[in-house]
Scaffold this motif. Structure first.
Motif, PDB file in Angstrom:
ATOM      1  N   ALA A 146      22.690   1.381 -13.990  1.00  0.00           N
ATOM      2  CA  ALA A 146      22.392   2.243 -13.119  1.00  0.00           C
ATOM      3  C   ALA A 146      21.234   3.097 -13.364  1.00  0.00           C
ATOM      4  CB  ALA A 146      23.361   2.554 -12.002  1.00  0.00           C
ATOM      5  N   LEU A 147      21.572   3.546 -14.366  1.00  0.00           N
ATOM      6  CA  LEU A 147      20.763   4.984 -15.086  1.00  0.00           C
ATOM      7  C   LEU A 147      19.330   3.937 -15.480  1.00  0.00           C
ATOM      8  CD1 LEU A 147      20.093   7.659 -15.879  1.00  0.00           C
ATOM      9  CD2 LEU A 147      21.375   6.900 -18.185  1.00  0.00           C
ATOM     10  N   HIS A 148      19.595   3.142 -16.341  1.00  0.00           N
ATOM     11  CA  HIS A 148      18.410   2.478 -16.764  1.00  0.00           C
ATOM     12  C   HIS A 148      17.510   1.556 -15.849  1.00  0.00           C
ATOM     13  CE1 HIS A 148      18.919   3.890 -20.976  1.00  0.00           C
ATOM     14  NE2 HIS A 148      20.388   3.493 -20.707  1.00  0.00           N
ATOM     15  N   ASN A 149      17.971   1.449 -14.837  1.00  0.00           N
ATOM     16  CA  ASN A 149      17.449   0.708 -13.561  1.00  0.00           C
ATOM     17  C   ASN A 149      16.805   1.819 -12.771  1.00  0.00           C
ATOM     18  OD1 ASN A 149      17.314  -2.256 -14.010  1.00  0.00           O
ATOM     19  ND2 ASN A 149      19.425  -2.016 -14.120  1.00  0.00           N
ATOM     20  N   GLU A 193      19.026  10.579 -15.455  1.00  0.00           N
ATOM     21  CA  GLU A 193      19.966  11.174 -16.383  1.00  0.00           C
ATOM     22  C   GLU A 193      20.415  12.640 -16.126  1.00  0.00           C
ATOM     23  OE1 GLU A 193      19.339  12.430 -21.150  1.00  0.00           O
ATOM     24  OE2 GLU A 193      17.872  10.980 -20.182  1.00  0.00           O
ATOM     25  N   GLU A 194      19.634  13.288 -15.348  1.00  0.00           N
ATOM     26  CA  GLU A 194      19.986  14.961 -14.827  1.00  0.00           C
ATOM     27  C   GLU A 194      21.121  14.593 -13.901  1.00  0.00           C
ATOM     28  OE1 GLU A 194      17.746  17.346 -11.845  1.00  0.00           O
ATOM     29  OE2 GLU A 194      17.023  17.851 -13.699  1.00  0.00           O
ATOM     30  N   GLN A 195      21.241  13.733 -13.094  1.00  0.00           N
ATOM     31  CA  GLN A 195      22.341  13.606 -12.196  1.00  0.00           C
ATOM     32  C   GLN A 195      23.603  13.171 -12.892  1.00  0.00           C
ATOM     33  OE1 GLN A 195      20.574  10.504  -9.500  1.00  0.00           O
ATOM     34  NE2 GLN A 195      21.481  11.450  -7.785  1.00  0.00           N
ATOM     35  N   LEU A 253      26.929  15.390 -13.109  1.00  0.00           N
ATOM     36  CA  LEU A 253      28.144  14.889 -12.960  1.00  0.00           C
ATOM     37  C   LEU A 253      29.234  15.054 -14.018  1.00  0.00           C
ATOM     38  CD1 LEU A 253      29.187  11.702 -11.063  1.00  0.00           C
ATOM     39  CD2 LEU A 253      30.198  11.945 -13.285  1.00  0.00           C
ATOM     40  N   ILE A 254      29.190  15.034 -15.285  1.00  0.00           N
ATOM     41  CA  ILE A 254      29.728  15.186 -16.349  1.00  0.00           C
ATOM     42  C   ILE A 254      30.195  16.536 -16.129  1.00  0.00           C
ATOM     43  CG2 ILE A 254      30.106  15.265 -18.716  1.00  0.00           C
ATOM     44  CD1 ILE A 254      27.954  12.793 -18.844  1.00  0.00           C
ATOM     45  N   ASP A 255      29.329  17.641 -16.071  1.00  0.00           N
ATOM     46  CA  ASP A 255      29.696  19.061 -15.785  1.00  0.00           C
ATOM     47  C   ASP A 255      30.650  19.322 -14.757  1.00  0.00           C
ATOM     48  OD1 ASP A 255      28.102  19.510 -17.996  1.00  0.00           O
ATOM     49  OD2 ASP A 255      26.520  20.267 -16.782  1.00  0.00           O
ATOM     50  N   LEU A 256      30.953  18.446 -13.882  1.00  0.00           N
ATOM     51  CA  LEU A 256      32.023  18.534 -12.582  1.00  0.00           C
ATOM     52  C   LEU A 256      33.290  18.271 -13.227  1.00  0.00           C
ATOM     53  CD1 LEU A 256      29.852  17.040  -9.602  1.00  0.00           C
ATOM     54  CD2 LEU A 256      30.409  19.250 -10.051  1.00  0.00           C
ATOM     55  N   LYS A 257      33.460  17.565 -14.350  1.00  0.00           N
ATOM     56  CA  LYS A 257      34.736  17.068 -14.632  1.00  0.00           C
ATOM     57  C   LYS A 257      35.739  18.313 -14.865  1.00  0.00           C
ATOM     58  CE  LYS A 257      36.426  16.216 -18.694  1.00  0.00           C
ATOM     59  NZ  LYS A 257      37.653  16.941 -18.763  1.00  0.00           N
ATOM     60  N   ASN A 263      22.972   1.281 -23.940  1.00  0.00           N
ATOM     61  CA  ASN A 263      21.950   2.241 -24.134  1.00  0.00           C
ATOM     62  C   ASN A 263      22.029   3.680 -23.453  1.00  0.00           C
ATOM     63  OD1 ASN A 263      20.372   0.109 -25.386  1.00  0.00           O
ATOM     64  ND2 ASN A 263      20.050  -0.677 -23.430  1.00  0.00           N
ATOM     65  N   VAL A 264      22.874   4.411 -24.188  1.00  0.00           N
ATOM     66  CA  VAL A 264      23.481   5.829 -23.809  1.00  0.00           C
ATOM     67  C   VAL A 264      22.419   6.667 -24.177  1.00  0.00           C
ATOM     68  CG1 VAL A 264      25.161   7.632 -23.999  1.00  0.00           C
ATOM     69  CG2 VAL A 264      26.075   5.200 -23.795  1.00  0.00           C
ATOM     70  N   PRO A 265      21.793   7.398 -23.547  1.00  0.00           N
ATOM     71  CA  PRO A 265      20.908   8.478 -23.801  1.00  0.00           C
ATOM     72  C   PRO A 265      21.526   9.592 -24.651  1.00  0.00           C
ATOM     73  CG  PRO A 265      20.588   8.081 -21.319  1.00  0.00           C
ATOM     74  CD  PRO A 265      21.913   7.511 -21.859  1.00  0.00           C
ATOM     75  N   SER A 266      20.639  10.023 -25.464  1.00  0.00           N
ATOM     76  CA  SER A 266      21.266  11.168 -26.467  1.00  0.00           C
ATOM     77  C   SER A 266      22.078  12.307 -25.933  1.00  0.00           C
ATOM     78  CB  SER A 266      20.325  11.450 -27.607  1.00  0.00           C
ATOM     79  OG  SER A 266      19.191  12.240 -26.856  1.00  0.00           O
ATOM     80  N   GLU A 267      21.354  12.750 -24.694  1.00  0.00           N
ATOM     81  CA  GLU A 267      21.786  14.222 -24.163  1.00  0.00           C
ATOM     82  C   GLU A 267      23.239  13.842 -23.472  1.00  0.00           C
ATOM     83  OE1 GLU A 267      19.542  16.847 -21.878  1.00  0.00           O
ATOM     84  OE2 GLU A 267      18.050  15.866 -22.607  1.00  0.00           O
ATOM     85  N   ILE A 268      23.441  12.615 -23.184  1.00  0.00           N
ATOM     86  CA  ILE A 268      24.767  12.131 -22.306  1.00  0.00           C
ATOM     87  C   ILE A 268      25.617  11.990 -23.681  1.00  0.00           C
ATOM     88  CG2 ILE A 268      25.991  10.371 -21.019  1.00  0.00           C
ATOM     89  CD1 ILE A 268      23.219  10.083 -19.488  1.00  0.00           C
ATOM     90  N   ALA A 269      25.364  11.277 -24.556  1.00  0.00           N
ATOM     91  CA  ALA A 269      26.323  11.213 -25.945  1.00  0.00           C
ATOM     92  C   ALA A 269      26.683  12.145 -26.225  1.00  0.00           C
ATOM     93  CB  ALA A 269      25.357  10.362 -26.741  1.00  0.00           C
ATOM     94  N   ALA A 270      25.931  13.368 -26.159  1.00  0.00           N
ATOM     95  CA  ALA A 270      26.323  14.640 -27.026  1.00  0.00           C
ATOM     96  C   ALA A 270      27.208  15.240 -26.031  1.00  0.00           C
ATOM     97  CB  ALA A 270      25.115  15.656 -26.749  1.00  0.00           C
ATOM     98  N   LYS A 271      27.290  14.950 -24.718  1.00  0.00           N
ATOM     99  CA  LYS A 271      28.653  15.572 -24.000  1.00  0.00           C
ATOM    100  C   LYS A 271      29.724  14.640 -24.009  1.00  0.00           C
ATOM    101  CE  LYS A 271      25.960  17.912 -20.439  1.00  0.00           C
ATOM    102  NZ  LYS A 271      26.738  19.348 -20.052  1.00  0.00           N
ATOM    103  N   ALA A 272      29.943  13.652 -24.758  1.00  0.00           N
ATOM    104  CA  ALA A 272      31.117  12.785 -24.759  1.00  0.00           C
ATOM    105  C   ALA A 272      32.002  13.303 -25.751  1.00  0.00           C
ATOM    106  CB  ALA A 272      30.793  11.340 -25.288  1.00  0.00           C
ATOM    107  N   ASP A 273      33.380  13.135 -25.747  1.00  0.00           N
ATOM    108  CA  ASP A 273      33.980  13.455 -26.918  1.00  0.00           C
ATOM    109  C   ASP A 273      34.729  12.121 -27.467  1.00  0.00           C
ATOM    110  OD1 ASP A 273      34.984  16.329 -25.863  1.00  0.00           O
ATOM    111  OD2 ASP A 273      35.466  14.867 -24.006  1.00  0.00           O
TER     112      ASP A 273
END
Length: 179
Positions: free
Chosen positions: A115-118, A123-125, A129-133, A145-155
């Motif tokens: 959904a992100l890549h289409n 990415e900001e959304q 969302l991750i910050d709401l967890k 194809n995970v963007p680097s900023e999203i990857a950085a937030k993953a554990d």
């Protein structure tokens, strides 16, 4: 009822088969331990085996879809893409509410990277969302194809890598195996 003390952000990515399957496997395990699992599926409108399995694991495993059945994204005209974008936004809003209100123990956003890549969400959304967890909730994101900023937030990030695939010799997707 079991409750998570600490939840993490997991990502299943890569070009290989198995991202959704890994997420469903985790959901089955969690449901067996009486965790409440919500899976929101993006860009998936047809019937799949996981829908039938979730019905059997209710009330612990529930799958939500917000899109009407249609073809692959690249086959849609502009009007259909605009309609799909609205449906994806409803799914995104639902996920935000689930996180804000901690409606489950584990939230899986299946194929959210698609959904992100289409350009159906930004990415900001997804970062917001991750910050709401909540601290005691698990969040699982799947897709390529995970963007680097999203990857950085993953554990945890697991990459599915194609080494050999029978699709390459013309074997079509099979019911019960690929869907």
């Amino acid at each position: 009822m079991t409750e998570l003390k600490k939840g993490y952000v997991q990502i299943y990515t890569g070009n290989g088969k198995g991202k959704t399957t890994a997420a469903v496997g985790l959901a089955v395990r969690a449901a067996g331990n009486e965790y409440n699992v919500y899976m929101v599926q993006f860009l998936k409108g047809s019937s799949t085996g996981e829908l039938k399995s979730a019905e059997k694991l209710a009330p612990y495993f529930n799958i939500f879809r917000f899109e009407k059945k249609r073809g692959f994204f690249w086959t849609l005209n502009d009007e259909e893409k605009a309609e799909l974008k609205l449906e994806i936004q409803k799914a995104y809003d639902f996920c935000c509410t689930v996180l804000k209100e901690r409606k489950c123990d584990i939230l899986i956003m299946d194929e959210v990277m698609g959904a992100l890549h289409n350009n159906l969400i930004t990415e900001e959304q997804l970062l917001q969302l991750i910050d709401l967890k909540p601290e005691n909730m698990e969040l699982i994101l799947t897709g390529r194809n995970v963007p680097s900023e999203i990857a950085a937030k993953a554990d945890l990030i697991t990459e599915m890598k194609d080494i050999k695939h029978y699709f390459d010799i013309g074997v079509p997707a099979r019911e019960g195996i690929e869907y």
